[in-house]
Motif scaffolding. Structure first.
Motif, PDB file in Angstrom:
ATOM      1  N   TYR A  19      75.814  43.679  38.979  1.00 28.66           N
ATOM      2  CA  TYR A  19      77.181  44.143  39.209  1.00 28.66           C
ATOM      3  C   TYR A  19      77.890  44.432  37.882  1.00 28.66           C
ATOM      4  O   TYR A  19      78.566  45.454  37.730  1.00 28.66           O
ATOM      5  CB  TYR A  19      77.959  43.108  40.028  1.00 28.66           C
ATOM      6  CG  TYR A  19      79.385  43.528  40.300  1.00 28.66           C
ATOM      7  CD1 TYR A  19      79.649  44.685  41.032  1.00 28.66           C
ATOM      8  CD2 TYR A  19      80.453  42.797  39.799  1.00 28.66           C
ATOM      9  CE1 TYR A  19      80.952  45.095  41.265  1.00 28.66           C
ATOM     10  CE2 TYR A  19      81.759  43.193  40.034  1.00 28.66           C
ATOM     11  CZ  TYR A  19      82.006  44.345  40.765  1.00 28.66           C
ATOM     12  OH  TYR A  19      83.293  44.756  40.976  1.00 28.66           O
ATOM     13  N   LEU A  20      77.703  43.541  36.906  1.00 27.27           N
ATOM     14  CA  LEU A  20      78.325  43.745  35.587  1.00 27.27           C
ATOM     15  C   LEU A  20      77.831  45.039  34.939  1.00 27.27           C
ATOM     16  O   LEU A  20      78.605  45.787  34.341  1.00 27.27           O
ATOM     17  CB  LEU A  20      78.012  42.571  34.660  1.00 27.27           C
ATOM     18  CG  LEU A  20      78.919  41.345  34.750  1.00 27.27           C
ATOM     19  CD1 LEU A  20      78.439  40.273  33.777  1.00 27.27           C
ATOM     20  CD2 LEU A  20      80.360  41.716  34.416  1.00 27.27           C
ATOM     21  N   ARG A  76      79.525  47.906  36.651  1.00 26.79           N
ATOM     22  CA  ARG A  76      80.919  48.037  36.219  1.00 26.79           C
ATOM     23  C   ARG A  76      80.997  48.621  34.805  1.00 26.79           C
ATOM     24  O   ARG A  76      81.885  49.411  34.487  1.00 26.79           O
ATOM     25  CB  ARG A  76      81.605  46.659  36.206  1.00 26.79           C
ATOM     26  CG  ARG A  76      82.100  46.209  37.548  1.00 26.79           C
ATOM     27  CD  ARG A  76      83.259  47.030  38.088  1.00 26.79           C
ATOM     28  NE  ARG A  76      84.430  47.032  37.232  1.00 26.79           N
ATOM     29  CZ  ARG A  76      85.675  46.975  37.650  1.00 26.79           C
ATOM     30  NH1 ARG A  76      85.916  46.861  38.934  1.00 26.79           N
ATOM     31  NH2 ARG A  76      86.675  47.017  36.811  1.00 26.79           N
ATOM     32  N   ARG A  77      80.073  48.201  33.966  1.00 22.52           N
ATOM     33  CA  ARG A  77      80.064  48.692  32.589  1.00 22.52           C
ATOM     34  C   ARG A  77      79.848  50.200  32.572  1.00 22.52           C
ATOM     35  O   ARG A  77      80.557  50.944  31.908  1.00 22.52           O
ATOM     36  CB  ARG A  77      78.956  47.990  31.791  1.00 22.52           C
ATOM     37  CG  ARG A  77      78.788  48.561  30.384  1.00 22.52           C
ATOM     38  CD  ARG A  77      77.759  47.797  29.600  1.00 22.52           C
ATOM     39  NE  ARG A  77      76.418  48.011  30.100  1.00 22.52           N
ATOM     40  CZ  ARG A  77      75.541  47.049  30.304  1.00 22.52           C
ATOM     41  NH1 ARG A  77      75.860  45.802  30.093  1.00 22.52           N
ATOM     42  NH2 ARG A  77      74.340  47.331  30.740  1.00 22.52           N
ATOM     43  N   LYS A 128      80.389  52.315  34.925  1.00 20.33           N
ATOM     44  CA  LYS A 128      81.517  53.007  35.526  1.00 20.33           C
ATOM     45  C   LYS A 128      82.712  53.052  34.563  1.00 20.33           C
ATOM     46  O   LYS A 128      83.376  54.077  34.426  1.00 20.33           O
ATOM     47  CB  LYS A 128      81.903  52.289  36.826  1.00 20.33           C
ATOM     48  CG  LYS A 128      82.477  53.226  37.873  1.00 20.33           C
ATOM     49  CD  LYS A 128      82.669  52.493  39.176  1.00 20.33           C
ATOM     50  CE  LYS A 128      84.099  52.697  39.626  1.00 20.33           C
ATOM     51  NZ  LYS A 128      84.555  51.699  40.580  1.00 20.33           N
ATOM     52  N   ALA A 129      82.975  51.933  33.905  1.00 15.36           N
ATOM     53  CA  ALA A 129      84.146  51.835  33.028  1.00 15.36           C
ATOM     54  C   ALA A 129      83.958  52.612  31.734  1.00 15.36           C
ATOM     55  O   ALA A 129      84.929  53.076  31.135  1.00 15.36           O
ATOM     56  CB  ALA A 129      84.450  50.374  32.718  1.00 15.36           C
ATOM     57  N   ASN A 130      82.705  52.756  31.291  1.00 21.28           N
ATOM     58  CA  ASN A 130      82.474  53.441  30.017  1.00 21.28           C
ATOM     59  C   ASN A 130      82.711  54.942  30.114  1.00 21.28           C
ATOM     60  O   ASN A 130      83.114  55.571  29.136  1.00 21.28           O
ATOM     61  CB  ASN A 130      81.049  53.180  29.524  1.00 21.28           C
ATOM     62  CG  ASN A 130      80.946  51.833  28.830  1.00 21.28           C
ATOM     63  OD1 ASN A 130      81.959  51.205  28.528  1.00 21.28           O
ATOM     64  ND2 ASN A 130      79.738  51.393  28.584  1.00 21.28           N
ATOM     65  N   GLY A 131      82.462  55.519  31.269  1.00 21.44           N
ATOM     66  CA  GLY A 131      82.631  56.964  31.409  1.00 21.44           C
ATOM     67  C   GLY A 131      81.660  57.708  30.501  1.00 21.44           C
ATOM     68  O   GLY A 131      80.500  57.326  30.376  1.00 21.44           O
ATOM     69  N   VAL A 132      82.169  58.731  29.821  1.00 20.04           N
ATOM     70  CA  VAL A 132      81.324  59.516  28.914  1.00 20.04           C
ATOM     71  C   VAL A 132      81.033  58.671  27.672  1.00 20.04           C
ATOM     72  O   VAL A 132      81.935  58.051  27.117  1.00 20.04           O
ATOM     73  CB  VAL A 132      82.066  60.810  28.482  1.00 20.04           C
ATOM     74  CG1 VAL A 132      81.126  61.708  27.689  1.00 20.04           C
ATOM     75  CG2 VAL A 132      82.595  61.535  29.703  1.00 20.04           C
ATOM     76  N   SER A 133      79.775  58.647  27.233  1.00 21.94           N
ATOM     77  CA  SER A 133      79.455  57.799  26.082  1.00 21.94           C
ATOM     78  C   SER A 133      79.798  58.500  24.766  1.00 21.94           C
ATOM     79  O   SER A 133      79.996  59.711  24.720  1.00 21.94           O
ATOM     80  CB  SER A 133      77.983  57.411  26.112  1.00 21.94           C
ATOM     81  OG  SER A 133      77.207  58.571  26.208  1.00 21.94           O
ATOM     82  N   SER A 185      74.408  39.578  21.926  1.00 24.36           N
ATOM     83  CA  SER A 185      75.554  39.539  22.847  1.00 24.36           C
ATOM     84  C   SER A 185      75.701  40.878  23.568  1.00 24.36           C
ATOM     85  O   SER A 185      76.174  40.934  24.692  1.00 24.36           O
ATOM     86  CB  SER A 185      76.837  39.190  22.101  1.00 24.36           C
ATOM     87  OG  SER A 185      77.305  40.287  21.350  1.00 24.36           O
ATOM     88  N   ARG A 186      75.274  41.962  22.917  1.00 23.75           N
ATOM     89  CA  ARG A 186      75.382  43.282  23.550  1.00 23.75           C
ATOM     90  C   ARG A 186      74.210  43.568  24.474  1.00 23.75           C
ATOM     91  O   ARG A 186      74.247  44.508  25.246  1.00 23.75           O
ATOM     92  CB  ARG A 186      75.467  44.380  22.481  1.00 23.75           C
ATOM     93  CG  ARG A 186      76.723  44.387  21.671  1.00 23.75           C
ATOM     94  CD  ARG A 186      76.825  45.657  20.852  1.00 23.75           C
ATOM     95  NE  ARG A 186      75.630  45.886  20.045  1.00 23.75           N
ATOM     96  CZ  ARG A 186      75.419  45.361  18.846  1.00 23.75           C
ATOM     97  NH1 ARG A 186      76.312  44.587  18.312  1.00 23.75           N
ATOM     98  NH2 ARG A 186      74.312  45.611  18.182  1.00 23.75           N
ATOM     99  N   THR A 192      71.753  41.874  29.202  1.00 27.88           N
ATOM    100  CA  THR A 192      71.064  42.403  30.384  1.00 27.88           C
ATOM    101  C   THR A 192      69.576  42.584  30.085  1.00 27.88           C
ATOM    102  O   THR A 192      68.728  42.162  30.867  1.00 27.88           O
ATOM    103  CB  THR A 192      71.675  43.752  30.806  1.00 27.88           C
ATOM    104  OG1 THR A 192      73.080  43.687  30.591  1.00 27.88           O
ATOM    105  CG2 THR A 192      71.395  44.063  32.253  1.00 27.88           C
ATOM    106  N   THR A 244      84.515  32.099  29.547  1.00 24.00           N
ATOM    107  CA  THR A 244      84.848  32.675  30.853  1.00 24.00           C
ATOM    108  C   THR A 244      85.543  31.645  31.739  1.00 24.00           C
ATOM    109  O   THR A 244      86.457  31.970  32.497  1.00 24.00           O
ATOM    110  CB  THR A 244      83.571  33.194  31.544  1.00 24.00           C
ATOM    111  OG1 THR A 244      82.961  34.143  30.673  1.00 24.00           O
ATOM    112  CG2 THR A 244      83.871  33.847  32.868  1.00 24.00           C
TER     113      THR A 244
END
Lengths: 210, 249
Positions: free
Chosen positions: A66-67, A70-71, A73-78, A92-93, A96, A170
């Motif tokens: 799911y994360l 969302r990532r 979707k939220a990032n849009g065009v890179s 950390s990046r 996944t 978190t």
């Protein structure tokens, strides 16, 4: 993500402590390890905790999917020219990617030991317990298997290096001093778990080379 | 200084953008980055071309209007600095500089380097305020606030809302921006009363605007012009979890 992650981290300690019995002298280790496994398999409380563990693995993975969604979707065009990496650690990046390595490893790990022990036909030791010890020792006589484990455990180590402190963030640990304490403890935990888990396959490989 | 620029040109939010190459031969190292763009625009206008559009206002590093990706980093190579406070002395003669707008689904490109950051305004209007009756100014000492409380609240309030946190985040999360306002008001007695409703409304709004979730990579604080602490995000999570656990309905 945080709660399931912390539970899984806690499980890693118990799992490591149990498996450190593999480092005992061979005869002693065989009997003790097999009776330990037998005890775990028979105890109702352990069974309940095991179900929570399976649930946590599934929820943690679903949350990760799911994360990632969302990532995306939220990032849009890179970005066409991206140097943002300097501001954060690579692990950390790439939680996944590290998580996928760990998941693939878990599938192999479950199939080779958990499945064989629960549903396979294993010979018994002198005490009449299923001989999981010999299964483990034979598996780690193969170099490629040891290397596979080391790669997976290193991925796990980096996953924990970010994951443990991130989970506390978190949940909402905002106190500056305890935040520092958790940061240090997170690193100590990740290093200890990594070393602890790497020692076992290495020890077995070196000791049982014929 | 001679500078080669690769600047993102895009007509509007729907069209496809691309890097266009420009050359400037007489750049002074004392120019700010925006003054260098002004120089380019004057040149473009004289040639009869369309100037490069970019946001700017105070040019003193306090308004939060300017902000572009310079060589792939929000506000350029210097940490904790706005684009207007970045000077050409941070670059070398003959450098190629890539300039791109902040990119996130919640920040649609208006034109060239200009993005629409209304999503931030929507988050603030969903709860980033204190509900009080207006009227006479109240007696200043009627609500005691310690120096430490006031200072830590002000550290969070220093956010200028430039959007570099979102641009620097691999998840395009607005957690640092939103949490700065939540923790600014939660630290003061006047604001704390409404914390639980505020945090739920603002976090919901943040999701509604299409920002991603925070995974604590902490890149945001590194690039933030005001060095807003990531511990504000922890405070926001704490207040959010508390509000959800103690919810009465």
């Amino acid at each position: 993500m945080a709660i399931t992650g912390l539970f899984l981290s806690f499980f890693l300690i118990i799992h490591l402590l149990g498996n450190l019995q593999l480092l005992l002298p061979a005869e002693e280790a065989q009997l003790q390890y097999n009776s330990y496994s037998h005890f775990l398999g028979g105890n109702i409380l352990v069974k309940l905790v095991a179900y929570v563990l399976y649930l946590c693995i599934i929820l943690h993975s679903l949350d990760a999917i799911y994360l990632a969604y969302r990532r995306k979707k939220a990032n849009g065009v890179s970005y066409s020219y991206d140097r943002r990496g300097r501001a954060s650690t690579w692990y950390s990046r790439n939680m996944t990617a590290l998580g996928i390595i760990i998941f693939v490893f878990l599938v192999i790990h479950f199939k080779d030991f958990w499945y064989h022990y629960k549903f396979g036909d294993l010979p018994t030791d002198v005490n009449g317990n299923k001989d999981l010890y010999t299964l483990v020792v034979v598996a780690f006589e193969q170099l490629w298997y040891v290397i596979l484990y080391i790669i997976a455990i290193l991925a796990l180590g980096y996953h924990l290096l970010h994951g443990v402190f991130s989970a506390h963030r978190t949940i909402g640990l905002y106190h500056p001093m305890y935040n520092k304490v958790i940061r240090v403890l997170g690193v100590v935990f990740a290093v200890a778990i990594t070393i602890g888990y790497i020692i076992i396959p290495l020890f077995l490989y070196i000791n049982f080379q014929s | 200084m001679k500078i080669k620029l690769k600047i993102w040109r895009q007509r509007d939010s729907r069209s496809k953008g691309e890097f266009k190459e420009y050359h400037l031969d007489d750049v002074s190292k004392d120019m700010s980055f925006l003054e260098m763009l002004d120089t380019l625009n004057i040149k473009l206008i004289k040639q009869g071309d369309l100037p490069v559009e970019f946001d700017h206002d105070c040019r003193e590093g306090i308004c939060g209007q300017c902000g572009v990706m310079i060589n792939g980093i929000a506000h350029g190579p210097l940490k904790n600095t706005t684009t207007c406070q970045l000077h050409m002395r941070s670059f070398n003669d003959g450098d190629t500089i890539h300039v791109e707008p902040f990119k996130a689904a919640a920040f649609p490109i208006v034109r060239d380097l200009k993005v629409n950051r209304s999503a931030f305004d929507n988050i603030i209007s969903s709860g980033g305020y204190v509900s009080v009756d207006t009227g006479q100014a109240p007696e200043a000492n009627s609500i005691p606030v310690t120096f430490e409380e006031a200072e830590s609240a002000f550290d969070a309030a220093a956010c200028i809302g430039c959007g570099a946190c979102v641009a620097s985040c691999k998840n395009s999360s607005a957690a640092l921006f939103t949490s700065a306002k939540i923790s600014h008001l939660a630290r003061l007695p006047q604001g704390d009363k409404e914390t639980s409703t505020r945090v739920v409304n603002m976090v919901n709004q943040m999701e509604e605007e299409g920002f991603g979730y925070c995974t604590n990579t902490e890149a945001c604080q590194v690039e933030c012009p005001e060095n807003i602490s990531v511990l504000n995000i922890a405070r926001m999570n704490y207040e959010y979890n508390k509000a959800k656990v103690l919810a009465k309905k």
